[in-house]
Design a protein around this motif. Structure first.
Motif, PDB file in Angstrom:
ATOM      1  N   PHE A 138     -17.870 -42.985  10.076  1.00 31.89           N
ATOM      2  CA  PHE A 138     -16.902 -42.028  10.956  1.00 31.89           C
ATOM      3  C   PHE A 138     -15.909 -42.918  11.644  1.00 31.89           C
ATOM      4  O   PHE A 138     -14.815 -42.782  11.676  1.00 31.89           O
ATOM      5  N   GLU A 139     -16.432 -43.869  12.270  1.00 37.57           N
ATOM      6  CA  GLU A 139     -15.568 -45.053  12.902  1.00 37.57           C
ATOM      7  C   GLU A 139     -14.816 -45.675  12.067  1.00 37.57           C
ATOM      8  O   GLU A 139     -13.532 -45.840  12.361  1.00 37.57           O
ATOM      9  N   GLU A 140     -15.018 -46.195  11.052  1.00 38.22           N
ATOM     10  CA  GLU A 140     -14.299 -46.730   9.935  1.00 38.22           C
ATOM     11  C   GLU A 140     -13.174 -45.820   9.410  1.00 38.22           C
ATOM     12  O   GLU A 140     -12.063 -46.262   9.334  1.00 38.22           O
ATOM     13  N   ALA A 141     -13.729 -44.583   9.241  1.00 37.83           N
ATOM     14  CA  ALA A 141     -12.537 -43.693   8.674  1.00 37.83           C
ATOM     15  C   ALA A 141     -11.639 -43.377   9.560  1.00 37.83           C
ATOM     16  O   ALA A 141     -10.495 -43.050   9.145  1.00 37.83           O
ATOM     17  N   ALA A 142     -11.974 -43.232  10.909  1.00 38.53           N
ATOM     18  CA  ALA A 142     -11.061 -43.018  11.973  1.00 38.53           C
ATOM     19  C   ALA A 142      -9.889 -43.965  12.082  1.00 38.53           C
ATOM     20  O   ALA A 142      -8.850 -44.120  12.569  1.00 38.53           O
ATOM     21  N   ALA A 143     -10.363 -45.178  11.593  1.00 36.26           N
ATOM     22  CA  ALA A 143      -9.382 -46.478  11.549  1.00 36.26           C
ATOM     23  C   ALA A 143      -8.052 -46.382  10.574  1.00 36.26           C
ATOM     24  O   ALA A 143      -7.179 -47.203  10.866  1.00 36.26           O
ATOM     25  N   VAL A 144      -8.460 -45.498   9.671  1.00 32.85           N
ATOM     26  CA  VAL A 144      -7.569 -45.423   8.528  1.00 32.85           C
ATOM     27  C   VAL A 144      -6.109 -44.704   8.440  1.00 32.85           C
ATOM     28  O   VAL A 144      -5.305 -45.351   8.178  1.00 32.85           O
ATOM     29  N   PRO A 145      -6.408 -43.421   8.760  1.00 37.01           N
ATOM     30  CA  PRO A 145      -5.149 -42.455   8.538  1.00 37.01           C
ATOM     31  C   PRO A 145      -3.636 -42.979   8.447  1.00 37.01           C
ATOM     32  O   PRO A 145      -2.852 -43.128   7.767  1.00 37.01           O
ATOM     33  N   MET A 146      -3.480 -43.247  10.108  1.00 31.86           N
ATOM     34  CA  MET A 146      -1.921 -43.386  10.455  1.00 31.86           C
ATOM     35  C   MET A 146      -1.554 -44.915   9.589  1.00 31.86           C
ATOM     36  O   MET A 146      -0.422 -45.118   9.197  1.00 31.86           O
TER      37      MET A 146
ATOM     38  N   PHE B  41     -11.369 -36.725   7.606  1.00 30.77           N
ATOM     39  CA  PHE B  41     -10.705 -37.691   8.471  1.00 30.77           C
ATOM     40  C   PHE B  41      -9.325 -37.256   8.180  1.00 30.77           C
ATOM     41  O   PHE B  41      -8.807 -36.636   7.179  1.00 30.77           O
ATOM     42  N   GLY B  42      -8.397 -37.626   9.186  1.00 28.10           N
ATOM     43  CA  GLY B  42      -7.001 -37.203   9.117  1.00 28.10           C
ATOM     44  C   GLY B  42      -6.301 -37.849  10.074  1.00 28.10           C
ATOM     45  O   GLY B  42      -6.633 -38.486  11.032  1.00 28.10           O
ATOM     46  N   ASP B  43      -4.911 -37.315  10.159  1.00 22.99           N
ATOM     47  CA  ASP B  43      -3.905 -37.808  11.078  1.00 22.99           C
ATOM     48  C   ASP B  43      -3.125 -36.670  11.749  1.00 22.99           C
ATOM     49  O   ASP B  43      -2.631 -35.776  11.232  1.00 22.99           O
ATOM     50  N   LEU B  44      -3.503 -36.343  13.064  1.00 26.35           N
ATOM     51  CA  LEU B  44      -2.982 -35.043  13.615  1.00 26.35           C
ATOM     52  C   LEU B  44      -1.461 -35.380  14.440  1.00 26.35           C
ATOM     53  O   LEU B  44      -0.968 -34.445  15.088  1.00 26.35           O
ATOM     54  N   SER B  45      -1.079 -36.390  14.108  1.00 32.81           N
ATOM     55  CA  SER B  45       0.469 -36.922  14.803  1.00 32.81           C
ATOM     56  C   SER B  45       1.655 -35.846  14.140  1.00 32.81           C
ATOM     57  O   SER B  45       2.565 -35.622  15.039  1.00 32.81           O
ATOM     58  N   GLY B  46       1.582 -35.175  13.218  1.00 35.33           N
ATOM     59  CA  GLY B  46       2.109 -34.337  12.714  1.00 35.33           C
ATOM     60  C   GLY B  46       2.262 -32.596  13.092  1.00 35.33           C
ATOM     61  O   GLY B  46       2.818 -31.732  12.914  1.00 35.33           O
ATOM     62  N   CYS B  47       1.127 -32.422  13.813  1.00 30.50           N
ATOM     63  CA  CYS B  47       0.522 -31.142  14.196  1.00 30.50           C
ATOM     64  C   CYS B  47       0.141 -30.986  15.461  1.00 30.50           C
ATOM     65  O   CYS B  47      -0.689 -30.221  15.890  1.00 30.50           O
ATOM     66  N   GLY B  48       0.783 -31.554  16.514  1.00 27.76           N
ATOM     67  CA  GLY B  48       0.582 -31.592  18.065  1.00 27.76           C
ATOM     68  C   GLY B  48      -0.406 -32.892  18.493  1.00 27.76           C
ATOM     69  O   GLY B  48      -0.990 -32.448  19.658  1.00 27.76           O
ATOM     70  N   TRP B  49      -0.976 -33.939  17.773  1.00 28.96           N
ATOM     71  CA  TRP B  49      -1.934 -34.666  18.142  1.00 28.96           C
ATOM     72  C   TRP B  49      -3.353 -33.997  18.568  1.00 28.96           C
ATOM     73  O   TRP B  49      -3.420 -32.819  18.326  1.00 28.96           O
TER      74      TRP B  49
ATOM     75  N   LYS C 128       4.979 -33.043  25.678  1.00 31.95           N
ATOM     76  CA  LYS C 128       4.694 -31.633  25.543  1.00 31.95           C
ATOM     77  C   LYS C 128       3.203 -31.447  24.771  1.00 31.95           C
ATOM     78  O   LYS C 128       2.803 -30.403  24.465  1.00 31.95           O
ATOM     79  N   TYR C 129       2.662 -32.678  24.527  1.00 34.25           N
ATOM     80  CA  TYR C 129       1.374 -32.665  24.034  1.00 34.25           C
ATOM     81  C   TYR C 129       0.518 -33.399  24.882  1.00 34.25           C
ATOM     82  O   TYR C 129       0.561 -34.472  25.207  1.00 34.25           O
ATOM     83  N   SER C 130      -0.413 -32.547  25.560  1.00 32.29           N
ATOM     84  CA  SER C 130      -1.190 -32.780  26.490  1.00 32.29           C
ATOM     85  C   SER C 130      -2.563 -33.849  26.191  1.00 32.29           C
ATOM     86  O   SER C 130      -3.023 -34.430  27.172  1.00 32.29           O
ATOM     87  N   ILE C 131      -2.950 -33.602  24.944  1.00 33.44           N
ATOM     88  CA  ILE C 131      -3.947 -34.455  24.481  1.00 33.44           C
ATOM     89  C   ILE C 131      -3.560 -35.405  23.299  1.00 33.44           C
ATOM     90  O   ILE C 131      -3.146 -34.990  22.336  1.00 33.44           O
ATOM     91  N   PRO C 132      -3.394 -36.587  23.702  1.00 30.03           N
ATOM     92  CA  PRO C 132      -3.049 -37.677  22.856  1.00 30.03           C
ATOM     93  C   PRO C 132      -3.834 -38.173  21.673  1.00 30.03           C
ATOM     94  O   PRO C 132      -5.181 -37.308  21.762  1.00 30.03           O
ATOM     95  N   GLY C 133      -3.810 -38.812  20.833  1.00 27.84           N
ATOM     96  CA  GLY C 133      -4.668 -39.279  19.593  1.00 27.84           C
ATOM     97  C   GLY C 133      -4.144 -38.505  18.407  1.00 27.84           C
ATOM     98  O   GLY C 133      -3.962 -37.198  18.179  1.00 27.84           O
ATOM     99  N   GLY C 134      -3.962 -39.451  17.423  1.00 31.02           N
ATOM    100  CA  GLY C 134      -3.396 -38.819  16.077  1.00 31.02           C
ATOM    101  C   GLY C 134      -4.610 -39.024  15.137  1.00 31.02           C
ATOM    102  O   GLY C 134      -5.194 -37.999  14.568  1.00 31.02           O
ATOM    103  N   ASP C 135      -5.048 -40.369  14.796  1.00 36.09           N
ATOM    104  CA  ASP C 135      -6.290 -40.546  13.807  1.00 36.09           C
ATOM    105  C   ASP C 135      -7.418 -39.946  14.355  1.00 36.09           C
ATOM    106  O   ASP C 135      -7.919 -39.867  15.468  1.00 36.09           O
ATOM    107  N   MET C 136      -8.250 -39.372  13.526  1.00 37.92           N
ATOM    108  CA  MET C 136      -9.727 -38.760  13.768  1.00 37.92           C
ATOM    109  C   MET C 136     -10.504 -38.746  12.751  1.00 37.92           C
ATOM    110  O   MET C 136     -10.034 -38.803  11.346  1.00 37.92           O
TER     111      MET C 136
END
Length: 323
Positions: A125-133, A94-102, A65-73
């Motif tokens: 940005f790359e290092e920060a994206a590796a963090v949240p989840m 930076f953040g984790d989108l897995s709880g709001c539709g990815w 039901k979520y057409s665009i994957p990806g949580g961390d950003m």
């Protein structure tokens, strides 16, 4: 129009397609972020293949039901809805989108402000994206489920992956005596993260040694739950956060029975995105107490290749997607 990775069906990485979609418009309580980097986690793999099947009750029974994957950003705020209080255009977040539709595998994402935090100033940005989840999973499993205390003997099984590399460092920041379990090729990495002891699982089995641990984090590995129980101290806690479906089932069933009938506690854990914990991680990162480990970087168009590599299970730290 913007570029995004789109998934219409469950399946192997080849079901992921790079497409052009409409640029999102933030709602009143949303932030529009120009995504600079994202990363791959085990949750992304579950969403991709639709296994274990129980996950489909959350992700969609017959198709995602979520057409665009990806949580961390991680990225830069471009616009904010009129009710947004915490951020303004230009902020690096930076953040984790897995709880709001990815949806982080895209050039832009419109997300609620409460899933974001200001990016650590000392991270790219790359290092920060590796963090949240991965980092929040490690934090919550150690602190909340594992009740970690200073001076405890803590063992991290699967210490060289995304969650594991953060778990080693977080456990050290809590003052624990940390033992990291990994393969021969990863010994140098876990030692560089400050672990007190490293066990090469290709040469010795920690569940058959006399050493007992107050807290064991099972991030990976094929040990049955009875073997983990054997390695626990009399009041020890085992937390399952990854590994096989069989391990998860054992942790949820047999682990619950063991916890009810004895002093040892055993169970599984699922991370919950939390802005407060994300800010806590930001402070640890800026204080230099932890650092993300990045194995490989892939472009947005190479996301299927990134998943193929990640699914092999040999990533040292995180796999990052750059826009």
């Amino acid at each position: 129009m913007i570029k995004a990775i789109v998934q219409k069906n469950y399946g192997p990485p080849d079901v992921l397609e790079l497409r052009e979609i409409k640029k999102p418009i933030p709602e009143e309580n949303q932030v529009l972020v120009k995504v600079h980097a994202a990363s791959v986690n085990f949750g992304n793999l579950v969403l991709l293949i639709g296994k274990p099947f129980l996950a489909r009750f959350a992700f969609g029974l017959l198709k995602p039901k979520y057409s665009i994957p990806g949580g961390d950003m991680a990225g830069r705020v471009e616009a904010v809805g009129k009710n947004v209080k915490q951020f303004q255009p230009g902020d690096e977040v930076f953040g984790d989108l897995s709880g709001c539709g990815w949806g982080s595998f895209a050039e832009y994402a419109a997300v609620p402000e409460n899933v974001l935090a200001l990016k650590p100033a000392n991270l790219s940005f790359e290092e920060a994206a590796a963090v949240p989840m991965a980092a929040v999973t490690a934090l919550q499993s150690l602190r909340d489920k594992g009740k970690i205390q200073s001076g405890q003997k803590v063992l991290i099984n699967g210490a060289s992956g995304g969650v594991g590399t953060f778990a080693v460092q977080i456990a050290k920041s809590f003052g624990a005596d940390v033992t990291a379990v990994c393969s021969t090729r990863n010994l140098e990495i876990v030692q560089s993260l400050g672990t007190d002891h490293a066990i090469d699982y290709t040469r010795e089995n920690f569940t058959e040694k006399t050493e007992k641990y107050d807290l064991i984090l099972g991030v990976n590995g094929s040990h049955p739950i009875s073997a983990y129980k054997r390695a626990l101290s009399p009041d020890g806690i085992f937390v399952h956060v990854g590994g096989s479906g069989t391990q998860m089932f054992q942790a949820m069933t047999l682990g619950q029975w063991i916890s009810m009938t004895g002093r040892k506690k055993m169970g599984s854990f699922l991370q919950r995105p939390n802005q407060k914990d994300l800010i806590f991680m930001k402070e640890l990162l800026e204080a230099g107490k932890i650092k993300p480990v990045i194995d490989r970087r892939y472009k947005l168009s190479e996301v299927p290749e990134a998943f193929k590599y990640f699914a092999e299970g040999h990533a040292q730290g995180k796999v990052v997607i750059t826009m």
